[in-house]
Design a protein around this motif. Structure first.
Motif, mmCIF file in Angstrom:
data_model
loop_
_atom_site.group_PDB
_atom_site.id
_atom_site.type_symbol
_atom_site.label_atom_id
_atom_site.label_comp_id
_atom_site.label_asym_id
_atom_site.label_seq_id
_atom_site.Cartn_x
_atom_site.Cartn_y
_atom_site.Cartn_z
ATOM 1 N N ALA A 80 4.880 -2.850 7.937
ATOM 2 C CA ALA A 80 3.471 -2.480 8.149
ATOM 3 C C ALA A 80 3.160 -1.148 7.454
ATOM 4 O O ALA A 80 2.076 -0.982 6.882
ATOM 5 C CB ALA A 80 3.174 -2.413 9.644
ATOM 6 N N ASN A 81 4.083 -0.215 7.488
ATOM 7 C CA ASN A 81 3.892 1.047 6.750
ATOM 8 C C ASN A 81 3.684 0.777 5.262
ATOM 9 O O ASN A 81 2.796 1.370 4.628
ATOM 10 C CB ASN A 81 5.145 1.935 6.885
ATOM 11 N N ARG A 82 4.511 -0.095 4.710
ATOM 12 C CA ARG A 82 4.413 -0.391 3.269
ATOM 13 C C ARG A 82 3.077 -1.057 2.958
ATOM 14 O O ARG A 82 2.452 -0.788 1.935
ATOM 15 C CB ARG A 82 5.565 -1.315 2.836
ATOM 16 N N ILE A 83 2.640 -1.944 3.848
ATOM 17 C CA ILE A 83 1.367 -2.644 3.618
ATOM 18 C C ILE A 83 0.207 -1.643 3.705
ATOM 19 O O ILE A 83 -0.722 -1.691 2.888
ATOM 20 C CB ILE A 83 1.211 -3.803 4.625
ATOM 21 N N ALA A 84 0.258 -0.744 4.677
ATOM 22 C CA ALA A 84 -0.790 0.282 4.798
ATOM 23 C C ALA A 84 -0.854 1.102 3.511
ATOM 24 O O ALA A 84 -1.950 1.404 3.003
ATOM 25 C CB ALA A 84 -0.521 1.173 6.005
ATOM 26 N N GLU A 85 0.289 1.428 2.976
ATOM 27 C CA GLU A 85 0.344 2.184 1.708
ATOM 28 C C GLU A 85 -0.266 1.356 0.574
ATOM 29 O O GLU A 85 -1.111 1.836 -0.187
ATOM 30 C CB GLU A 85 1.819 2.535 1.420
ATOM 31 N N GLN A 86 0.151 0.104 0.503
ATOM 32 C CA GLN A 86 -0.347 -0.825 -0.529
ATOM 33 C C GLN A 86 -1.869 -0.984 -0.442
ATOM 34 O O GLN A 86 -2.549 -1.142 -1.455
ATOM 35 C CB GLN A 86 0.357 -2.166 -0.291
ATOM 36 N N GLU A 87 -2.399 -0.910 0.773
ATOM 37 C CA GLU A 87 -3.840 -1.069 0.998
ATOM 38 C C GLU A 87 -4.606 0.237 0.813
ATOM 39 O O GLU A 87 -5.828 0.289 1.011
ATOM 40 C CB GLU A 87 -4.083 -1.612 2.410
ATOM 41 N N GLY A 88 -3.884 1.311 0.504
ATOM 42 C CA GLY A 88 -4.531 2.598 0.252
ATOM 43 C C GLY A 88 -4.985 3.320 1.514
ATOM 44 O O GLY A 88 -5.916 4.134 1.470
ATOM 45 N N LEU A 89 -4.320 3.037 2.645
ATOM 46 C CA LEU A 89 -4.759 3.594 3.928
ATOM 47 C C LEU A 89 -4.007 4.860 4.333
ATOM 48 O O LEU A 89 -4.429 5.547 5.272
ATOM 49 C CB LEU A 89 -4.566 2.551 5.038
ATOM 50 N N THR A 90 -2.916 5.149 3.671
ATOM 51 C CA THR A 90 -1.992 6.163 4.188
ATOM 52 C C THR A 90 -2.595 7.564 4.190
ATOM 53 O O THR A 90 -2.416 8.325 5.144
ATOM 54 C CB THR A 90 -0.683 6.129 3.369
ATOM 55 N N GLU A 91 -3.320 7.892 3.140
ATOM 56 C CA GLU A 91 -3.806 9.272 3.045
ATOM 57 C C GLU A 91 -4.795 9.598 4.175
ATOM 58 O O GLU A 91 -4.660 10.618 4.862
ATOM 59 C CB GLU A 91 -4.464 9.497 1.678
ATOM 60 N N LYS A 92 -5.760 8.735 4.406
ATOM 61 C CA LYS A 92 -6.784 9.008 5.420
ATOM 62 C C LYS A 92 -6.322 8.661 6.832
ATOM 63 O O LYS A 92 -6.836 9.210 7.806
ATOM 64 C CB LYS A 92 -8.049 8.196 5.100
ATOM 65 N N GLY A 93 -5.411 7.699 6.941
ATOM 66 C CA GLY A 93 -4.922 7.279 8.249
ATOM 67 C C GLY A 93 -5.450 5.912 8.631
ATOM 68 O O GLY A 93 -6.382 5.380 8.009
#
Ligand code: 5GP
Length: 115
Positions: A69-82
């Motif tokens: 799920a962490n990798r998918i969040a990163e792939q979806e561009g969500l990591t920076e904002k949360g």
């Protein structure tokens, strides 16, 4: 044998879905009724009905579920904002599909607590 759920049918391809991520252990796809601009469901291929049905034997799978799920969040561009991970459990938890799944929600500020 437990009755097959809609997610079992998605895994077998009987019901179409929009794939976001796939490996030998997990499949991720877009929620049909998104609650946020990005709403992805991550499911283990192993059909565990509820999080409370997971056993000690499932501990490595649950750890890898979070890492996937962490990798998918990163792939979806969500990591920076949360973003938010959610696992609903049972009737009062709002679970409607009894095949363990993790929701990834993001793409806008999310309210807390949820309704
Ligand atoms: P729960 O309420 O069990 O935590 O989440 C189930 C989720 O599955 C809901 O957000 C719902 O919109 C989604 N869902 C139910 N049926 C389908 C389907 O056929 N396709 C997809 N992509 N999502 C579904």
């Amino acid at each position: 044998m437990a009755e097959e759920t809609v997610f079992g049918k998605i895994l077998s391809g009987e019901i179409p879905s929009t794939e976001v991520y796939s490996d030998e252990e997990f499949y991720a796809f877009r929620d049909i009724n998104p609650g946020a601009p990005t709403h992805v469901l991550v499911i283990p291929r192993k059909p565990i009905p509820k999080i409370t049905d997971a056993t000690e034997e499932d501990a490595p799978l649950l750890g890898r579920l979070l890492l996937a799920a962490n990798r998918i969040a990163e792939q979806e561009g969500l990591t920076e904002k949360g973003f938010r991970f959610v696992i609903n459990c049972g009737e009062w938890g709002g679970q409607t599909v009894f095949h363990l799944h993790l929701h990834i929600l993001g793409g806008r500020p999310l309210q807390w607590p949820p309704g």
